[in-house]
Design a protein around this motif. Sequence first.
Motif, PDB file in Angstrom:
ATOM      1  N   GLU A 188       0.821  -1.217   0.000  1.00  8.47           N
ATOM      2  CA  GLU A 188       0.000   0.000   0.000  1.00  8.47           C
ATOM      3  C   GLU A 188       0.853   1.265   0.000  1.00  8.47           C
ATOM      4  O   GLU A 188       0.344   2.367   0.105  1.00  8.47           O
ATOM      5  CB  GLU A 188      -0.937   0.030   1.213  1.00  8.47           C
ATOM      6  N   GLY A 189       2.179   1.091  -0.054  1.00 10.87           N
ATOM      7  CA  GLY A 189       3.033   2.269  -0.124  1.00 10.87           C
ATOM      8  C   GLY A 189       3.637   2.671   1.204  1.00 10.87           C
ATOM      9  O   GLY A 189       4.362   3.653   1.290  1.00 10.87           O
ATOM     10  N   GLY A 190       3.327   1.929   2.281  1.00 10.13           N
ATOM     11  CA  GLY A 190       3.928   2.221   3.589  1.00 10.13           C
ATOM     12  C   GLY A 190       5.401   1.822   3.588  1.00 10.13           C
ATOM     13  O   GLY A 190       5.789   0.910   2.864  1.00 10.13           O
ATOM     14  N   ILE A 191       6.194   2.550   4.370  1.00 12.36           N
ATOM     15  CA  ILE A 191       7.627   2.233   4.456  1.00 12.36           C
ATOM     16  C   ILE A 191       7.903   1.647   5.832  1.00 12.36           C
ATOM     17  O   ILE A 191       7.587   2.256   6.852  1.00 12.36           O
ATOM     18  CB  ILE A 191       8.495   3.515   4.294  1.00 12.36           C
ATOM     19  N   LEU A 192       8.484   0.466   5.838  1.00 12.90           N
ATOM     20  CA  LEU A 192       8.772  -0.228   7.082  1.00 12.90           C
ATOM     21  C   LEU A 192      10.278  -0.443   7.171  1.00 12.90           C
ATOM     22  O   LEU A 192      10.901  -0.923   6.219  1.00 12.90           O
ATOM     23  CB  LEU A 192       8.040  -1.566   7.082  1.00 12.90           C
ATOM     24  N   VAL A 193      10.838  -0.050   8.305  1.00 15.91           N
ATOM     25  CA  VAL A 193      12.289  -0.197   8.481  1.00 15.91           C
ATOM     26  C   VAL A 193      12.536  -1.167   9.632  1.00 15.91           C
ATOM     27  O   VAL A 193      12.088  -0.937  10.760  1.00 15.91           O
ATOM     28  CB  VAL A 193      12.937   1.172   8.801  1.00 15.91           C
ATOM     29  N   ASP A 194      13.214  -2.263   9.325  1.00 19.77           N
ATOM     30  CA  ASP A 194      13.618  -3.208  10.363  1.00 19.77           C
ATOM     31  C   ASP A 194      15.028  -2.854  10.781  1.00 19.77           C
ATOM     32  O   ASP A 194      15.929  -2.749   9.939  1.00 19.77           O
ATOM     33  CB  ASP A 194      13.586  -4.642   9.815  1.00 19.77           C
ATOM     34  N   ALA A 195      15.209  -2.662  12.082  1.00 17.42           N
ATOM     35  CA  ALA A 195      16.524  -2.231  12.555  1.00 17.42           C
ATOM     36  C   ALA A 195      16.919  -3.022  13.793  1.00 17.42           C
ATOM     37  O   ALA A 195      16.063  -3.389  14.587  1.00 17.42           O
ATOM     38  CB  ALA A 195      16.493  -0.742  12.883  1.00 17.42           C
ATOM     39  N   PRO A 196      18.199  -3.274  13.933  1.00 16.83           N
ATOM     40  CA  PRO A 196      18.659  -3.901  15.171  1.00 16.83           C
ATOM     41  C   PRO A 196      18.314  -2.990  16.342  1.00 16.83           C
ATOM     42  O   PRO A 196      18.340  -1.758  16.192  1.00 16.83           O
ATOM     43  CB  PRO A 196      20.187  -3.977  14.994  1.00 16.83           C
ATOM     44  N   ALA A 197      18.000  -3.589  17.498  1.00 12.44           N
ATOM     45  CA  ALA A 197      17.564  -2.792  18.651  1.00 12.44           C
ATOM     46  C   ALA A 197      18.598  -1.739  19.032  1.00 12.44           C
ATOM     47  O   ALA A 197      18.253  -0.672  19.528  1.00 12.44           O
ATOM     48  CB  ALA A 197      17.275  -3.710  19.829  1.00 12.44           C
ATOM     49  N   GLN A 198      19.877  -2.037  18.775  1.00 16.16           N
ATOM     50  CA  GLN A 198      20.921  -1.096  19.209  1.00 16.16           C
ATOM     51  C   GLN A 198      21.181   0.025  18.199  1.00 16.16           C
ATOM     52  O   GLN A 198      21.982   0.922  18.461  1.00 16.16           O
ATOM     53  CB  GLN A 198      22.238  -1.837  19.520  1.00 16.16           C
ATOM     54  N   ALA A 199      20.509  -0.010  17.038  1.00 15.98           N
ATOM     55  CA  ALA A 199      20.732   1.046  16.039  1.00 15.98           C
ATOM     56  C   ALA A 199      20.223   2.383  16.578  1.00 15.98           C
ATOM     57  O   ALA A 199      19.131   2.459  17.134  1.00 15.98           O
ATOM     58  CB  ALA A 199      20.025   0.695  14.740  1.00 15.98           C
ATOM     59  N   THR A 200      21.013   3.426  16.399  1.00 15.58           N
ATOM     60  CA  THR A 200      20.586   4.748  16.890  1.00 15.58           C
ATOM     61  C   THR A 200      19.606   5.368  15.905  1.00 15.58           C
ATOM     62  O   THR A 200      19.563   4.991  14.729  1.00 15.58           O
ATOM     63  CB  THR A 200      21.796   5.704  17.020  1.00 15.58           C
ATOM     64  N   ASP A 201      18.846   6.340  16.387  1.00 18.50           N
ATOM     65  CA  ASP A 201      17.903   7.064  15.522  1.00 18.50           C
ATOM     66  C   ASP A 201      18.646   7.680  14.341  1.00 18.50           C
ATOM     67  O   ASP A 201      18.177   7.661  13.212  1.00 18.50           O
ATOM     68  CB  ASP A 201      17.216   8.191  16.305  1.00 18.50           C
ATOM     69  N   ALA A 202      19.814   8.238  14.632  1.00 19.92           N
ATOM     70  CA  ALA A 202      20.586   8.907  13.577  1.00 19.92           C
ATOM     71  C   ALA A 202      21.017   7.916  12.512  1.00 19.92           C
ATOM     72  O   ALA A 202      20.971   8.213  11.312  1.00 19.92           O
ATOM     73  CB  ALA A 202      21.802   9.602  14.185  1.00 19.92           C
TER      74      ALA A 202
END
Length: 246
Positions: free
Chosen positions: A38-52
């Motif tokens: 549907e055009g949504g963007i989903l980002v899978d990230a390791p728990a320790q990844a910083t916002d930056a």
Amino acid sequence: MSDSTLRSFRYGDELIRFRVRAHAGRTAQRIAIHVEPEGGILVDAPAQATDAAILAAVRRRAAWISRHIADSRQRMAQVLPREHVSGESLLYLGRRYQLKVVIDAEGPVTARMRGGYIAVRTAQGEPALIRSALDAWYATRAREVLAARMASLAASLKWVRTPPPLRLQPMKRQWGSCSPTGRLTLNPHLVKAPRECIDYVIVHELCHLKEHNHGPRFHRLLEVKMPGWRAVKERLDALAEQILRT
Ligand SMILES: [Zn+2]
């Protein structure tokens, strides 16, 4: 896996929203970006990844994300055609109206606004007839409303001596543009948006008569002429999918 959080960033004139899912443990070693159907963007990230770090990863792929969002919008527009039956919700100047289809064997096909309804009279309930009556109604409203706002806003800006030539052109991804020769093009679908959003697009384009790019001078000018324009633009961006899916 924790709940996802919603974040956003700017890419040119676009506001791209994405959800971040943090994964603990060994499941995610790196940041992965998915575009949902549907055009949504989903980002899978390791728990320790910083916002930056997450933001940097998403920004690096901004062009790719933007292209995929546009593609899925187009697909959605094709798979979810309007049905044009009574009760369908229609937008006009940011408000919702219900479509009321009136079958009337006599008389011409007409569309007009009555209270909370937009009433279409046709001899038969054929979607194509209803569609063209609605299109004609919207086109008339767009010409009237957009030309009036343009005249009024142009009159308030010193650098606009006479209102520039205005053309209405339905567009899939743009609300308006300003040609190098100073001709303004507006998307007639704008008439579905709230008045402040219409004004924002027109002021934006009129500012281009003075500053032809999106540089700092352009943004300073826009800020002076329409303080708070960013919030208005976000409101319009949030409505874009609904408005442009016609
Ligand atoms: Zn612009």
